[in-house]
Design a protein around this motif. Structure first.
Motif, short mmCIF file in Angstrom:
data_model
loop_
_atom_site.label_atom_id
_atom_site.label_comp_id
_atom_site.label_asym_id
_atom_site.label_seq_id
_atom_site.Cartn_x
_atom_site.Cartn_y
_atom_site.Cartn_z
N ALA A 127 0.88 -1.32 -0.02
CA ALA A 127 0.12 0.17 0.12
C ALA A 127 1.07 1.43 -0.15
O ALA A 127 0.67 2.15 -0.85
CB ALA A 127 -1.08 0.03 1.24
N ILE A 128 1.80 1.22 0.80
CA ILE A 128 2.76 2.60 1.02
C ILE A 128 3.45 2.65 -0.54
O ILE A 128 3.93 3.73 -0.82
CB ILE A 128 3.80 2.34 2.02
CG1 ILE A 128 2.78 2.33 3.40
CG2 ILE A 128 4.70 3.60 2.21
CD1 ILE A 128 3.64 1.91 4.66
N SER A 129 4.04 1.46 -0.87
CA SER A 129 4.69 1.39 -2.27
C SER A 129 3.85 2.01 -3.20
O SER A 129 4.38 2.86 -4.12
CB SER A 129 5.21 0.08 -2.62
OG SER A 129 5.93 -0.57 -1.93
N LEU A 130 2.48 1.67 -3.57
CA LEU A 130 1.83 2.30 -4.40
C LEU A 130 1.69 3.86 -4.05
O LEU A 130 1.61 4.68 -5.13
CB LEU A 130 0.60 1.60 -4.41
CG LEU A 130 0.26 0.17 -5.01
CD1 LEU A 130 -0.98 -0.49 -4.63
CD2 LEU A 130 0.66 0.25 -6.29
N LEU A 131 1.51 4.34 -3.14
CA LEU A 131 1.31 5.81 -2.68
C LEU A 131 2.74 6.37 -3.10
O LEU A 131 2.73 7.62 -3.69
CB LEU A 131 1.10 6.12 -1.34
CG LEU A 131 -0.31 5.52 -0.72
CD1 LEU A 131 -0.52 5.53 0.85
CD2 LEU A 131 -1.56 6.55 -1.11
N ILE A 132 3.63 5.83 -2.88
CA ILE A 132 4.94 6.60 -3.20
C ILE A 132 5.30 6.57 -4.79
O ILE A 132 5.57 7.52 -5.32
CB ILE A 132 6.15 5.64 -2.49
CG1 ILE A 132 6.24 5.88 -0.89
CG2 ILE A 132 7.60 6.15 -3.28
CD1 ILE A 132 7.15 5.02 -0.24
N LYS A 133 4.93 5.39 -5.35
CA LYS A 133 5.06 5.37 -6.73
C LYS A 133 3.95 6.19 -7.58
O LYS A 133 4.44 6.81 -8.60
CB LYS A 133 4.93 3.97 -7.29
CG LYS A 133 5.82 2.89 -6.96
CD LYS A 133 5.68 1.39 -7.33
CE LYS A 133 6.74 0.78 -7.01
NZ LYS A 133 6.56 -0.65 -7.36
N ASN A 134 3.12 6.55 -6.92
CA ASN A 134 2.03 7.45 -7.48
C ASN A 134 2.22 9.10 -7.16
O ASN A 134 1.52 10.09 -7.62
CB ASN A 134 0.77 7.14 -7.30
CG ASN A 134 0.28 5.97 -7.81
OD1 ASN A 134 0.63 5.73 -9.13
ND2 ASN A 134 -0.61 5.02 -7.29
N HIS A 135 3.24 9.24 -6.49
CA HIS A 135 3.72 10.67 -5.98
C HIS A 135 4.74 11.31 -6.86
O HIS A 135 5.84 10.60 -7.04
CB HIS A 135 4.08 10.59 -4.53
CG HIS A 135 4.17 12.02 -3.84
ND1 HIS A 135 5.15 12.88 -4.20
CD2 HIS A 135 3.37 12.83 -3.11
CE1 HIS A 135 4.90 14.07 -3.56
NE2 HIS A 135 3.91 13.76 -2.79
#
Length: 142
Positions: A17-25
């Protein structure tokens, strides 16, 4: 400029979940996600990370014990499913705390604050406040 980010969390669901947030930032770059905190700490130094998303309740050690034992040369964003740890985070001088599951808006707000802080440190643009003794001696007030 993209800010190198590392995740240290023993939950594969939360790492994802955090990986997806980071990758989309647009300003973040994920350089690693680790379940083992010691491998994560090693990666922080290896990649010269700017941000670390650190879970508090890890399997073998908690995030506060890590902060007591190891100097982390990056901005730390603590996260936990337990909001009660936010007060303890303040005791460590960490003002960035995210409750899991992370909401996108909260994530983006905290990341914006951390990036602003990093930029101020790098450019030396912290506001300067003249000490009271300087004001008394020179008569100059801010």
């Amino acid at each position: 400029m993209k800010y190198k980010s590392i995740i240290i969390d023993d939950s594969s669901v939360h790492r994802l979940a955090i990986s997806l947030l980071i990758k989309n930032h647009p300003k973040l770059q994920l350089v690693g996600a680790y379940s083992n905190p010691y491998e994560g700490i090693e990666a922080i130094y290896k990649h010269n990370a700017d941000l670390v998303f650190l879970d508090i309740l890890l399997e073998d050690v908690n995030g506060f014990e890590l902060l007591d034992a190891i100097e982390i040369p990056a901005s730390v964003i603590l996260n936990s499913s337990w909001e009660k740890f936010s007060c303890r985070a303040e005791e460590y001088g960490i003002h960035h705390f995210l409750v899991k599951p992370m909401r996108k808006h909260s994530f983006e707000t905290v990341v914006h604050d951390v990036i602003t802080s990093i930029n101020k440190k790098k450019t030396g643009t912290f506001p300067t406040i003249k000490p009271i003794w300087f004001q008394i001696q020179t008569g100059v007030k801010r």
